[in-house]
Each structure stands twice: as C-alpha cells, then as structure tokens.
Design a protein around this motif. Structure first.
Motif, PDB file in Angstrom:
ATOM      1  N   PRO A   8       0.796  -1.238   0.000  1.00  0.00           N
ATOM      2  CA  PRO A   8       0.000   0.000   0.000  1.00  0.00           C
ATOM      3  C   PRO A   8       0.826   1.285   0.000  1.00  0.00           C
ATOM      4  CG  PRO A   8      -0.973  -1.605   1.467  1.00  0.00           C
ATOM      5  CD  PRO A   8       0.342  -2.181   1.036  1.00  0.00           C
ATOM      6  N   ALA A   9       1.910   1.315   0.761  1.00  0.00           N
ATOM      7  CA  ALA A   9       2.706   2.545   0.820  1.00  0.00           C
ATOM      8  C   ALA A   9       4.158   2.191   1.136  1.00  0.00           C
ATOM      9  CB  ALA A   9       2.155   3.508   1.866  1.00  0.00           C
ATOM     10  N   ARG A  10       5.063   2.956   0.535  1.00  0.00           N
ATOM     11  CA  ARG A  10       6.482   2.648   0.740  1.00  0.00           C
ATOM     12  C   ARG A  10       7.331   3.905   0.592  1.00  0.00           C
ATOM     13  NH1 ARG A  10      11.149   0.192  -2.282  1.00  0.00           N
ATOM     14  NH2 ARG A  10      10.155   0.896  -4.217  1.00  0.00           N
ATOM     15  N   LEU A  11       8.266   4.059   1.508  1.00  0.00           N
ATOM     16  CA  LEU A  11       9.353   5.032   1.387  1.00  0.00           C
ATOM     17  C   LEU A  11      10.651   4.252   1.302  1.00  0.00           C
ATOM     18  CD1 LEU A  11       8.446   7.624   4.200  1.00  0.00           C
ATOM     19  CD2 LEU A  11       7.950   7.819   1.765  1.00  0.00           C
ATOM     20  N   HIS A  12      11.477   4.565   0.329  1.00  0.00           N
ATOM     21  CA  HIS A  12      12.758   3.859   0.195  1.00  0.00           C
ATOM     22  C   HIS A  12      13.887   4.874   0.001  1.00  0.00           C
ATOM     23  CE1 HIS A  12      15.765   0.902  -0.752  1.00  0.00           C
ATOM     24  NE2 HIS A  12      15.967   1.439  -1.945  1.00  0.00           N
ATOM     25  N   ALA A  13      14.811   4.889   0.959  1.00  0.00           N
ATOM     26  CA  ALA A  13      15.991   5.764   0.902  1.00  0.00           C
ATOM     27  C   ALA A  13      15.593   7.220   0.646  1.00  0.00           C
ATOM     28  CB  ALA A  13      16.975   5.276  -0.170  1.00  0.00           C
ATOM     29  N   VAL A  14      14.564   7.675   1.341  1.00  0.00           N
ATOM     30  CA  VAL A  14      13.999   8.998   1.078  1.00  0.00           C
ATOM     31  C   VAL A  14      14.733  10.072   1.871  1.00  0.00           C
ATOM     32  CG1 VAL A  14      11.966  10.442   1.467  1.00  0.00           C
ATOM     33  CG2 VAL A  14      11.722   8.211   0.385  1.00  0.00           C
ATOM     34  N   HIS A  15      15.098  11.112   1.167  1.00  0.00           N
ATOM     35  CA  HIS A  15      15.681  12.310   1.774  1.00  0.00           C
ATOM     36  C   HIS A  15      14.759  13.495   1.497  1.00  0.00           C
ATOM     37  CE1 HIS A  15      19.857  10.887   2.733  1.00  0.00           C
ATOM     38  NE2 HIS A  15      19.485   9.943   1.879  1.00  0.00           N
ATOM     39  N   LYS A  16      14.593  14.342   2.516  1.00  0.00           N
ATOM     40  CA  LYS A  16      13.817  15.558   2.348  1.00  0.00           C
ATOM     41  C   LYS A  16      14.378  16.618   3.278  1.00  0.00           C
ATOM     42  CE  LYS A  16      10.484  18.330   1.053  1.00  0.00           C
ATOM     43  NZ  LYS A  16      10.439  18.880  -0.318  1.00  0.00           N
ATOM     44  N   ALA A  17      14.703  17.772   2.727  1.00  0.00           N
ATOM     45  CA  ALA A  17      15.255  18.870   3.523  1.00  0.00           C
ATOM     46  C   ALA A  17      14.445  20.133   3.275  1.00  0.00           C
ATOM     47  CB  ALA A  17      16.715  19.112   3.174  1.00  0.00           C
ATOM     48  N   TYR A  18      14.400  20.975   4.318  1.00  0.00           N
ATOM     49  CA  TYR A  18      13.831  22.307   4.208  1.00  0.00           C
ATOM     50  C   TYR A  18      14.962  23.284   4.468  1.00  0.00           C
ATOM     51  CZ  TYR A  18       9.567  19.581   4.940  1.00  0.00           C
ATOM     52  OH  TYR A  18       8.569  18.646   4.835  1.00  0.00           O
ATOM     53  N   GLY A  19      15.528  23.782   3.398  1.00  0.00           N
ATOM     54  CA  GLY A  19      16.718  24.619   3.559  1.00  0.00           C
ATOM     55  C   GLY A  19      17.862  23.802   4.130  1.00  0.00           C
ATOM     56  N   THR A  20      18.386  24.221   5.264  1.00  0.00           N
ATOM     57  CA  THR A  20      19.500  23.509   5.890  1.00  0.00           C
ATOM     58  C   THR A  20      19.024  22.443   6.888  1.00  0.00           C
ATOM     59  OG1 THR A  20      19.664  25.181   7.635  1.00  0.00           O
ATOM     60  CG2 THR A  20      21.018  25.514   5.657  1.00  0.00           C
ATOM     61  N   VAL A  21      17.706  22.338   7.071  1.00  0.00           N
ATOM     62  CA  VAL A  21      17.158  21.372   8.030  1.00  0.00           C
ATOM     63  C   VAL A  21      16.827  20.071   7.315  1.00  0.00           C
ATOM     64  CG1 VAL A  21      15.311  20.877   9.667  1.00  0.00           C
ATOM     65  CG2 VAL A  21      16.220  23.207   9.464  1.00  0.00           C
ATOM     66  N   ALA A  23      14.886  16.987   7.213  1.00  0.00           N
ATOM     67  CA  ALA A  23      13.680  16.422   7.827  1.00  0.00           C
ATOM     68  C   ALA A  23      13.689  14.906   7.787  1.00  0.00           C
ATOM     69  CB  ALA A  23      12.434  16.959   7.128  1.00  0.00           C
ATOM     70  N   LEU A  24      14.114  14.320   6.662  1.00  0.00           N
ATOM     71  CA  LEU A  24      14.240  12.871   6.523  1.00  0.00           C
ATOM     72  C   LEU A  24      15.593  12.572   5.880  1.00  0.00           C
ATOM     73  CD1 LEU A  24      10.689  11.872   5.211  1.00  0.00           C
ATOM     74  CD2 LEU A  24      11.562  11.651   7.541  1.00  0.00           C
ATOM     75  N   ALA A  25      16.299  11.586   6.443  1.00  0.00           N
ATOM     76  CA  ALA A  25      17.666  11.303   5.996  1.00  0.00           C
ATOM     77  C   ALA A  25      17.801   9.835   5.604  1.00  0.00           C
ATOM     78  CB  ALA A  25      18.666  11.655   7.096  1.00  0.00           C
ATOM     79  N   PRO A  42       9.797  12.209  18.629  1.00  0.00           N
ATOM     80  CA  PRO A  42       9.536  13.502  19.269  1.00  0.00           C
ATOM     81  C   PRO A  42       9.110  14.539  18.240  1.00  0.00           C
ATOM     82  CG  PRO A  42      11.893  13.089  19.117  1.00  0.00           C
ATOM     83  CD  PRO A  42      11.221  11.833  18.671  1.00  0.00           C
ATOM     84  N   ASN A  43       8.632  15.677  18.708  1.00  0.00           N
ATOM     85  CA  ASN A  43       8.274  16.755  17.791  1.00  0.00           C
ATOM     86  C   ASN A  43       9.475  17.121  16.930  1.00  0.00           C
ATOM     87  OD1 ASN A  43       5.660  16.954  18.791  1.00  0.00           O
ATOM     88  ND2 ASN A  43       6.224  18.451  20.351  1.00  0.00           N
ATOM     89  N   GLY A  44       9.233  17.264  15.621  1.00  0.00           N
ATOM     90  CA  GLY A  44      10.311  17.593  14.706  1.00  0.00           C
ATOM     91  C   GLY A  44      11.103  16.402  14.219  1.00  0.00           C
ATOM     92  N   ALA A  45      10.664  15.193  14.541  1.00  0.00           N
ATOM     93  CA  ALA A  45      11.415  13.994  14.159  1.00  0.00           C
ATOM     94  C   ALA A  45      11.329  13.705  12.669  1.00  0.00           C
ATOM     95  CB  ALA A  45      10.907  12.786  14.947  1.00  0.00           C
ATOM     96  N   LYS A 207      15.128  13.032  14.336  1.00  0.00           N
ATOM     97  CA  LYS A 207      15.980  13.870  13.476  1.00  0.00           C
ATOM     98  C   LYS A 207      16.084  13.296  12.069  1.00  0.00           C
ATOM     99  CE  LYS A 207      18.772  15.583  17.348  1.00  0.00           C
ATOM    100  NZ  LYS A 207      18.131  14.800  18.422  1.00  0.00           N
ATOM    101  N   GLY A 208      14.963  12.737  11.580  1.00  0.00           N
ATOM    102  CA  GLY A 208      14.913  12.238  10.217  1.00  0.00           C
ATOM    103  C   GLY A 208      15.489  10.864  10.001  1.00  0.00           C
ATOM    104  N   HIS A 209      16.003  10.231  11.052  1.00  0.00           N
ATOM    105  CA  HIS A 209      16.592   8.896  10.938  1.00  0.00           C
ATOM    106  C   HIS A 209      15.658   7.851  11.539  1.00  0.00           C
ATOM    107  CE1 HIS A 209      20.627  10.214   9.668  1.00  0.00           C
ATOM    108  NE2 HIS A 209      20.474  11.223  10.515  1.00  0.00           N
TER     109      HIS A 209
END
Length: 313
Positions: A8-21, A23-25, A42-45, A207-209
């Motif tokens: 149904p749903a899959r994320l594979h080796a996904v990276h996402k950043a907002y500027g220098t932050v 979000a997902l690594a 936690p919040n911001g994870a 922290k995106g990990h």
C-alpha cells in the motif's frame, strides 16, 4: 508464477530537507495490508514530513515514494486512501450528514452511512452543523470522513486527541476492525499506550533517521529497565542511593509504609535487598519496561542507537 500483492505505501531511501534542516535522511518504511504501523518520534522527528510525502502533498528530494505502486499524486492511488490529520479544514456550516454524503461521493465504492455512523459513534449528531460540535465530536466526525471511502490505506495522525476515555476506546475498537478487514494503517500518536495497544509494528524516528523498527515486544526488549512497585517501611531517599536504582517515585503513604515505584536497571539485586532490609515488605510487583520507557530511552540516546537503525530481528 506467483502474484505478489501491491504494497500500500512505501518510502525507500527517502531524503527531504527544508533549507539547511534535514527532515528525513534516507528513511525506509513500508505499510502492509492488515497491519498497523505506529510511527513514533519527538516533535520535529520527521513524522509529518513522511506522511506528507506519502500523501503526495510534498515531493522527496531523492529516493522512492510509492502509493499502491504508483506516484502518490496519482488519482487512482489516492482514491484508496483515507486521511485523518491533526489539523482538519472542514466546512463549519455543513451538517454532519451533508459532510458524509459529500465525502462519500468522491469514492467509487464508499462505506454505507450507517456503517460510518456506527464506527464513529455519530448517533444524534447527523443533523447538527459541524461548527457547533465540541472538539471531541468533531474528531469523531473526522474519523468517519476518513473511513467513509472504504479505504485500503488509512493515515491516522493523533486521532484520539481531545476524546474522552469511552470515545477513545470506541475508536480503538473501530481501528482494530479495519485492520482485521485488511486495511493498512499508519498511526502517529503521543499516547504511547495507544501505540502499544494497537500496533503490529512500531517505527521510531528522530531527526529524520529511522532508529529502530520492530514489534512492540521487540522494541520493549531493547531496554533493560524495570519497574518495581511495593509498600515498604524503607524511606525513598535510602532506596534511591542503592546501586542499579535510577529513580524512586512516591505513589502514596499508608499505615504500613510508603507505596513506591522504583525504576531500576536490574531488578533482581534490588528486589533481594528490599526483601533483606524490610521484613514487612508488601505488594511487591516487578514490571518490564513499557513502550513509553523504550521510546524515551531510544530518543534520549540517539547516538548510541544509530548503529541499530534497522529492523529488529
């Protein structure tokens, strides 16, 4: 040749950043039919970002994002999804019945209104305007709107916030029924007892990990911490100074002594000393770490947990 069911749903080796932050690594996640995955952190994870990517609300910087094997923005994929987010924009002036009828019209094979009413406990609310409902009643309506399309995949973002105990238990029952019927569910919640009660698997991110993924039992087993409860004549500050004792909490005072909760790294030596030092020790109980204890331990010590950023067992 065997036919493999579409995930149904899959994320594979996904990276996402907002500027220098970041979000997902490089995160990997899969949602399976008839399974509930609790996504904790936690919040911001990065939980909200992961959901936004799977819903096609944002695009990944790199990696693969799939919804029923398709691009998440594909309308055929989106029609198989139900969503209940923390912040919902619902037309305040419409009646509950009108909202259900409108939302059901978007789906090819929606659930009956009667089923939606029963699952979300909307009896007596159908002719009331959404904007006139209490916060808890609005959450129940939002749940009904999320399931009315008879989805194969359901996103629940803090679904029981604002609900009383009875309403929360009723929603848990409905969620379990959906999973039993084969629906894949992604749950985010700050009520860790909710994840412990509902989840087939738990993924903890920070922290995106992805720190760890496994069953509730597997996650709990990663933490050696135990809880000892007892009624003792020994003062709390004395026990707090013993080896292996992390914390002592006073839960009450009785004629026979203090009722304590003792958080320990190893239960056996502390229990032996309690029995040796207090002949009148009563109501002794030892519990293993709960999911909340494991979550706090893992997210407080992310650096130590990083080498284990993979599925347990």
């Amino acid at each position: 040749m065997a036919v493999h069911a579409v995930i149904p749903a899959r994320l594979h080796a996904v990276h996402k950043a907002y500027g220098t932050v970041q979000a997902l690594a490089g995160i990997d996640l899969e949602l399976r039919p008839g399974r509930l995955l609790a996504l904790l952190g936690p919040n911001g994870a990065g939980k909200t970002t992961a959901i936004a990517l799977l819903l096609g609300l944002q695009a990944a910087d790199s990696g693969a994002v799939e919804l029923f094997g398709r691009n998440p923005r594909d309308i055929a994929a989106r029609r198989q999804v139900g969503v209940m987010l923390q912040a919902a924009e619902v037309q305040d002036t419409l009646k509950v019945r009108e909202l259900l009828e409108l939302t059901r019209s978007y789906y090819p094979a929606p659930r009956s209104i009667a089923d939606c009413v029963a699952m979300a406990r909307l009896d007596g609310l159908m002719e009331r305007r959404y904007g006139k409902l209490s916060g808890g009643q609005q959450r129940r309506v939002q749940f009904a709107l999320a399931v009315c399309g008879n989805p194969k995949l359901l996103f629940l973002d803090e679904p029981t916030t604002g609900l009383d105990i009875e309403a929360r238990q009723a929603m848990w029952k409905a969620i379990r029924m959906l999973v039993t019927d084969g629906c894949a569910v992604l749950l985010t919640t700050h009520y860790l007892e909710e994840a412990e009660a509902l989840a087939d698997r738990v993924a903890v991110i920070d922290k995106g990990h992805l720190i760890v993924e496994g069953s509730v039992q597997e996650i709990r087993a990663r933490v050696s911490q135990r809880r000892i409860r007892c009624t003792t004549s020994l003062p709390a500050d004395v026990i707090a100074a013993w080896p292996q004792v992390r914390e002592v909490r006073l839960e009450g005072e009785q004629a026979s002594g203090w009722k304590l909760e003792i958080i320990v790294d190893a239960a056996e030596p502390v229990v032996r000393r309690l029995l040796a030092d207090d002949a009148l020790l009563m109501e002794l109980e030892v519990q293993r770490a709960g999911l909340a204890d494991a979550f706090l331990a893992l997210t407080r010590n992310e650096d130590a947990a990083m080498p284990a950023m993979k599925e347990v067992a």
